[in-house]
Design an enzyme around this catalytic site. Structure first.
Site, PDB file in Angstrom:
ATOM      1  N   ASN A 113       0.898  -1.362  -0.385  1.00 21.85           N
ATOM      2  CA  ASN A 113       0.338  -0.187   0.371  1.00 21.85           C
ATOM      3  C   ASN A 113       1.030   1.533  -0.058  1.00 21.85           C
ATOM      4  OD1 ASN A 113      -0.344   2.006   2.125  1.00 21.85           O
ATOM      5  ND2 ASN A 113       0.474   0.092   2.903  1.00 21.85           N
ATOM      6  N   PHE A 117      -1.888   8.151   4.142  1.00 18.07           N
ATOM      7  CA  PHE A 117      -2.088   8.782   5.640  1.00 18.07           C
ATOM      8  C   PHE A 117      -3.836   9.275   4.337  1.00 18.07           C
ATOM      9  CE2 PHE A 117       1.085   9.532   8.110  1.00 18.07           C
ATOM     10  CZ  PHE A 117       1.530   8.233   8.888  1.00 18.07           C
ATOM     11  N   SER A 188       6.196   5.111   8.472  1.00 18.37           N
ATOM     12  CA  SER A 188       5.057   4.597   7.267  1.00 18.37           C
ATOM     13  C   SER A 188       6.189   5.353   6.299  1.00 18.37           C
ATOM     14  CB  SER A 188       3.423   5.377   7.197  1.00 18.37           C
ATOM     15  OG  SER A 188       3.354   5.447   6.051  1.00 18.37           O
ATOM     16  N   ASN A 190       4.597   5.838   3.089  1.00 12.72           N
ATOM     17  CA  ASN A 190       4.164   6.303   2.543  1.00 12.72           C
ATOM     18  C   ASN A 190       4.429   8.185   2.682  1.00 12.72           C
ATOM     19  OD1 ASN A 190       3.742   4.092   0.807  1.00 12.72           O
ATOM     20  ND2 ASN A 190       2.577   3.360   2.820  1.00 12.72           N
ATOM     21  N   THR A 191       4.475   8.574   3.287  1.00 11.74           N
ATOM     22  CA  THR A 191       4.732  10.195   3.484  1.00 11.74           C
ATOM     23  C   THR A 191       6.182  10.786   3.126  1.00 11.74           C
ATOM     24  OG1 THR A 191       3.505  10.260   5.367  1.00 11.74           O
ATOM     25  CG2 THR A 191       4.327  12.105   5.149  1.00 11.74           C
ATOM     26  N   LYS A 226       6.142   3.650  17.197  1.00 12.84           N
ATOM     27  CA  LYS A 226       5.423   2.219  16.215  1.00 12.84           C
ATOM     28  C   LYS A 226       7.104   2.645  14.850  1.00 12.84           C
ATOM     29  CE  LYS A 226       2.369   0.031  12.886  1.00 12.84           C
ATOM     30  NZ  LYS A 226       1.063   0.017  12.621  1.00 12.84           N
ATOM     31  N   ASN A 255       5.992  -1.748  11.594  1.00 13.88           N
ATOM     32  CA  ASN A 255       4.670  -1.160  10.440  1.00 13.88           C
ATOM     33  C   ASN A 255       5.458  -2.267   9.088  1.00 13.88           C
ATOM     34  OD1 ASN A 255       3.803   0.151   9.031  1.00 13.88           O
ATOM     35  ND2 ASN A 255       3.908   2.427  10.352  1.00 13.88           N
TER      36      ASN A 255
HETATM   37  C1  LIG Z   1      -3.637  -0.957   4.058  1.00 14.77           C
HETATM   38  C2  LIG Z   1      -3.115  -0.637   4.698  1.00 14.77           C
HETATM   39  C3  LIG Z   1      -2.851   0.451   5.449  1.00 14.77           C
HETATM   40  C4  LIG Z   1      -2.523   1.217   6.828  1.00 14.77           C
HETATM   41  N1  LIG Z   1      -1.972   2.213   7.061  1.00 14.77           N
HETATM   42  C5  LIG Z   1      -1.031   2.749   8.600  1.00 14.77           C
HETATM   43  C6  LIG Z   1      -1.672   3.767   8.751  1.00 14.77           C
HETATM   44  O1  LIG Z   1      -1.866   4.644   8.459  1.00 14.77           O
HETATM   45  N2  LIG Z   1      -0.901   3.309   9.860  1.00 14.77           N
HETATM   46  C7  LIG Z   1       0.089   2.788  11.099  1.00 14.77           C
HETATM   47  O2  LIG Z   1       0.553   2.789  11.649  1.00 14.77           O
HETATM   48  N3  LIG Z   1       0.483   1.791   9.954  1.00 14.77           N
HETATM   49  C8  LIG Z   1      -0.840   0.750   8.591  1.00 14.77           C
HETATM   50  N4  LIG Z   1      -0.763  -0.263   8.669  1.00 14.77           N
HETATM   51  C9  LIG Z   1       0.039  -0.763   8.529  1.00 14.77           C
HETATM   52  C10 LIG Z   1      -0.059  -1.803   9.296  1.00 14.77           C
HETATM   53  O3  LIG Z   1      -0.989  -0.947  10.647  1.00 14.77           O
HETATM   54  C11 LIG Z   1       0.114  -2.725  10.067  1.00 14.77           C
HETATM   55  O4  LIG Z   1       1.518  -2.276  10.816  1.00 14.77           O
HETATM   56  C12 LIG Z   1       1.288  -3.527   9.039  1.00 14.77           C
HETATM   57  O5  LIG Z   1       0.211  -3.824   7.575  1.00 14.77           O
HETATM   58  C13 LIG Z   1       1.972  -5.449   9.432  1.00 14.77           C
HETATM   59  O6  LIG Z   1       0.805  -5.586   9.955  1.00 14.77           O
HETATM   60  P1  LIG Z   1       0.564  -7.462   8.796  1.00 14.77           P
HETATM   61  O7  LIG Z   1       1.354  -8.167   8.565  1.00 14.77           O
HETATM   62  O8  LIG Z   1      -0.728  -7.839   9.983  1.00 14.77           O
HETATM   63  O9  LIG Z   1      -0.727  -6.107   7.768  1.00 14.77           O
HETATM   64  C14 LIG Z   1      -0.881   0.055   7.420  1.00 14.77           C
HETATM   65  C15 LIG Z   1      -1.296  -1.249   6.548  1.00 14.77           C
HETATM   66  C16 LIG Z   1      -2.044  -1.650   5.655  1.00 14.77           C
HETATM   67  C17 LIG Z   1      -2.127  -2.592   4.576  1.00 14.77           C
END
Ligand SMILES: Cc1cc2nc3c(=O)[nH]c(=O)nc-3n(C[C@H](O)[C@H](O)[C@H](O)COP(=O)(O)O)c2cc1C
Length: 354
Positions: A113, A117, A188, A190-191, A226, A255
């Protein structure tokens, strides 16, 4: 049954399916079917879990970014989650990056992704939480746990890094009465430039400032940080030192990653997808390694919420044995479906008996 439904859902764009699925669940709950759903997804009773003084009905939470705007708390509680981390919330609303910005990698059990934000901004999210709190009070002194809500906070894309602390302050102050704990998100991918804030001095500035505000409140809220799975050992050591120095309440590890090594998805497809954070099965090992490292180095004095590649009870057990106090799912929820909490909890109970 979800395997069949998933086949159908995976024929449509992931972001559209995300809203369709959650809005459908919302309709079902509004039609009075919440009770029925609640009993079919209810996880087995377990001893309660703790993060500092906070009490959780069960250790399985939903990671940040799924319910960025606190729109589906009732629905997520119905599915048995012990806690939900809303956000990342920024001071001003943001549209995020251009679509498409969310991609499935089924061969890898993963997602990429670059949402950026996208969120309604802290004012709107706070108003939603305020309404939720009319019937679901915050936990103040380890009282009986309802759904625990974490507030994951970030900075707007337009805010330069030297002013980032002001964005974190705004979100922290606004959300403070309505969340049970905070997560400072500097990880993140993405910022642009955000991850530079993981550098020790930038982190110290932001976190100490928030701690100061926190300590002036009648009820301080736990503050966690985080981190990215891509940090070097030196950077992780810096985070550990800082966590101890300023008595941070914990870390969320981890993350998404920018690493693309070892994936089954063909290279040309990855190239077509482009930049973004990779989540799901490929991050599991690295996240667990960091959880283990931090727990060992701190003798377990810095509590950890583990996030990264948790799909099954065995994955959750791996994180808990590595030292995590709690776990969060995100990508696993997409692949395993709405009974993921129940299944993980059933499996954990079995593993404990064995
Ligand atoms: C589509 C998407 C959006 C996410 N947005 C955020 C976010 O806004 N802030 C954040 O701290 N982590 C964000 N994450 C990270 C997740 O909270 C998580 O830490 C990460 O995906 C690893 O866990 P997983 O393997 O179970 O997905 C996002 C993940 C995905 C897939």
């Amino acid at each position: 049954m979800y395997v069949t439904l998933r086949k159908l859902l995976f024929k449509f764009p992931p972001e559209a399916v995300h809203y369709f699925a959650m809005n459908s669940l919302q309709v079902l709950c509004s039609l009075g079917l919440g009770g029925m759903l609640r009993s079919s997804f209810r996880p087995p009773q377990s001893a309660s879990f703790n993060l500092g003084k906070l009490v959780f009905n069960n250790p399985v939470g939903l990671g940040a970014g799924f319910d960025k705007n606190a729109r589906w708390l009732r629905e997520l509680e119905t599915l048995g989650f012990g806690f939900v981390e809303i956000g990342t919330v920024t001071p001003l609303p943001q549209a995020g990056n251009d679509k498409p910005r969310l991609f499935r990698l089924p061969e890898d059990g993963a997602l990429i992704n670059r949402m950026g934000f996208n969120n309604d901004g802290v004012e709107v999210v706070t108003a939603r939480l305020r309404k939720w709190r009319e019937k679901h009070p915050v936990q103040l002194k380890g009282d009986k746990a309802g759904l625990v809500i974490g507030g994951n906070i970030g900075k707007n894309k337009v805010t330069p890094n030297e002013d980032a602390w002001k964005d974190y302050e705004i979100c922290f102050k606004e959300l403070h009465p309505y969340v049970d704990y905070f997560v400072v998100n500097v990880s993140s991918p993405n910022t642009p430039g955000l991850r530079e804030l993981q550098e020790k001095e930038s982190l110290r500035r932001i976190l100490m400032h928030l701690q100061m505000i926190n300590n002036s409140k009648a009820h301080a809220k736990p503050i966690l940080l985080k981190i990215a799975p891509d940090l070097t050992i030196g950077q992780i050591d810096d985070v550990i030192d800082l966590s101890m120095e300023i008595q941070l309440d914990g870390l969320v590890i981890s993350n998404t990653t920018i690493n693309r090594n070892g994936l089954q998805t063909p290279g040309d497809q990855l190239e077509k997808i482009g930049a973004g954070g990779l989540s799901g099965k490929p991050v599991r090992g690295r996240s667990t390694e960091i959880v283990e490292y931090v727990t060992r180095k701190t003798n377990g004095t810095v509590p950890v919420i583990a996030s990264g590649g948790i799909f099954t009870a065995a994955d959750a057990a791996e994180k808990l044995s590595a030292g995590a106090a709690l776990v969060q799912v995100w990508t696993g929820f997409v692949y395993e479906g709405p009974s993921i909490v129940k299944k993980i909890m059933q499996g954990l109970v079995q593993l404990r008996k064995a």
